[in-house]
Design a protein around this motif. Structure first.
Motif, PDB file in Angstrom:
ATOM      1  N   ALA A  24       0.824  -1.218   0.000  1.00  0.00           N
ATOM      2  CA  ALA A  24       0.000   0.000   0.000  1.00  0.00           C
ATOM      3  C   ALA A  24       0.859   1.269   0.000  1.00  0.00           C
ATOM      4  N   ASP A  25       2.188   1.089   0.089  1.00  0.00           N
ATOM      5  CA  ASP A  25       3.085   2.245   0.141  1.00  0.00           C
ATOM      6  C   ASP A  25       3.616   2.561  -1.256  1.00  0.00           C
ATOM      7  N   ASP A  26       3.465   3.812  -1.687  1.00  0.00           N
ATOM      8  CA  ASP A  26       3.841   4.194  -3.057  1.00  0.00           C
ATOM      9  C   ASP A  26       5.308   3.910  -3.367  1.00  0.00           C
ATOM     10  N   ARG A  27       6.182   4.344  -2.459  1.00  0.00           N
ATOM     11  CA  ARG A  27       7.621   4.237  -2.707  1.00  0.00           C
ATOM     12  C   ARG A  27       8.075   2.770  -2.800  1.00  0.00           C
ATOM     13  N   LEU A  28       7.614   1.941  -1.836  1.00  0.00           N
ATOM     14  CA  LEU A  28       8.082   0.542  -1.793  1.00  0.00           C
ATOM     15  C   LEU A  28       7.377  -0.353  -2.808  1.00  0.00           C
ATOM     16  N   SER A  29       6.096  -0.112  -3.020  1.00  0.00           N
ATOM     17  CA  SER A  29       5.332  -1.017  -3.897  1.00  0.00           C
ATOM     18  C   SER A  29       5.892  -1.023  -5.327  1.00  0.00           C
ATOM     19  N   GLU A  34       7.700  -4.587  -9.399  1.00  0.00           N
ATOM     20  CA  GLU A  34       8.572  -4.786 -10.564  1.00  0.00           C
ATOM     21  C   GLU A  34       9.231  -6.171 -10.533  1.00  0.00           C
ATOM     22  N   VAL A  35       9.617  -6.605  -9.325  1.00  0.00           N
ATOM     23  CA  VAL A  35      10.365  -7.865  -9.190  1.00  0.00           C
ATOM     24  C   VAL A  35       9.426  -9.045  -8.915  1.00  0.00           C
ATOM     25  N   ILE A  36       8.492  -8.849  -8.002  1.00  0.00           N
ATOM     26  CA  ILE A  36       7.625  -9.952  -7.556  1.00  0.00           C
ATOM     27  C   ILE A  36       6.529 -10.253  -8.597  1.00  0.00           C
ATOM     28  N   LYS A  37       6.092  -9.234  -9.287  1.00  0.00           N
ATOM     29  CA  LYS A  37       5.002  -9.354 -10.272  1.00  0.00           C
ATOM     30  C   LYS A  37       3.811 -10.083  -9.649  1.00  0.00           C
ATOM     31  N   TRP A  40       3.401 -13.185  -5.512  1.00  0.00           N
ATOM     32  CA  TRP A  40       3.363 -12.783  -4.105  1.00  0.00           C
ATOM     33  C   TRP A  40       3.244 -13.971  -3.157  1.00  0.00           C
ATOM     34  N   ASP A  41       2.502 -15.020  -3.547  1.00  0.00           N
ATOM     35  CA  ASP A  41       2.353 -16.181  -2.646  1.00  0.00           C
ATOM     36  C   ASP A  41       3.718 -16.772  -2.320  1.00  0.00           C
ATOM     37  N   SER A  42       4.528 -16.909  -3.358  1.00  0.00           N
ATOM     38  CA  SER A  42       5.850 -17.496  -3.184  1.00  0.00           C
ATOM     39  C   SER A  42       6.756 -16.573  -2.355  1.00  0.00           C
ATOM     40  N   HIS A  43       6.692 -15.249  -2.609  1.00  0.00           N
ATOM     41  CA  HIS A  43       7.512 -14.315  -1.821  1.00  0.00           C
ATOM     42  C   HIS A  43       7.088 -14.348  -0.348  1.00  0.00           C
ATOM     43  N   LEU A  44       5.789 -14.357  -0.104  1.00  0.00           N
ATOM     44  CA  LEU A  44       5.314 -14.368   1.288  1.00  0.00           C
ATOM     45  C   LEU A  44       5.744 -15.652   2.000  1.00  0.00           C
TER      46      LEU A  44
END
Ligand code: HEM
Length: 121
Positions: A24-29, A34-37, A40-44
């Motif tokens: 939800a954060d503009d800077r971090l998202s 760009e990388v996770i596309k 997200w399930d796998s990153h989490l």
């Protein structure tokens, strides 16, 4: 009353709540998307393994987090926000020795990571 971080379920709640804030954060998202596309399930899952290894000694995370961050276009403001959201998440959900340890570990890793990847501004 807030409890300490004790179980895998607690780790899952910490990780999922934290990355909801990141997304939800503009800077971090921008960086993450760009990388996770759409992985997200796998990153989490990786991040649950990471924090469960650090806080519950499960030993599931065996990778090196530093190398993955070397290629990211991040500066100290990204790290500042990352730490702010992480500490905010811990303080909202948990209280106790493991919760304090998690905040310290995160801040320490973020500090070392910035040196290793050469963040200069
Ligand atoms: C500016 C702040 C940060 C940003 C933007 C960021 C971003 C990312 C991204 C995009 C990935 C996925 C990399 C990939 O799959 O190629 C990742 C992975 C990861 N991050 Fe971060 N990160 C930050 C700070 C941190 C900090 C402070 C920690 C530790 C406390 C951390 C721990 C990890 C770990 C464990 C992984 C998984 C690496 C692996 O695949 O084994 N990150 N991060």
């Amino acid at each position: 009353m807030r409890e300490d971080i004790r179980t895998e379920e607690d780790i899952k709640q910490l990780v999922h709540t934290f990355y909801d804030k990141v997304r939800a954060d503009d800077r971090l998202s921008v960086i993450f998307n760009e990388v996770i596309k759409d992985n997200w399930d796998s990153h989490l899952q990786t991040m649950c393994d990471f924090w469960s290894t650090l806080l519950l000694y499960s030993g599931r995370y065996r990778n090196d987090p530093m190398s993955k961050h070397k290629v990211l276009p991040v500066d100290s403001a990204h790290f500042g926000k990352w730490i702010e959201l992480f500490q905010e998440t811990i303080d909202e959900l948990f209280s106790g020795e493991a919760a304090d340890a998690a905040k310290k570990r995160a801040a320490n890793i973020a500090r070392v990571m910035q040196t290793v990847i050469g963040v200069t501004k």
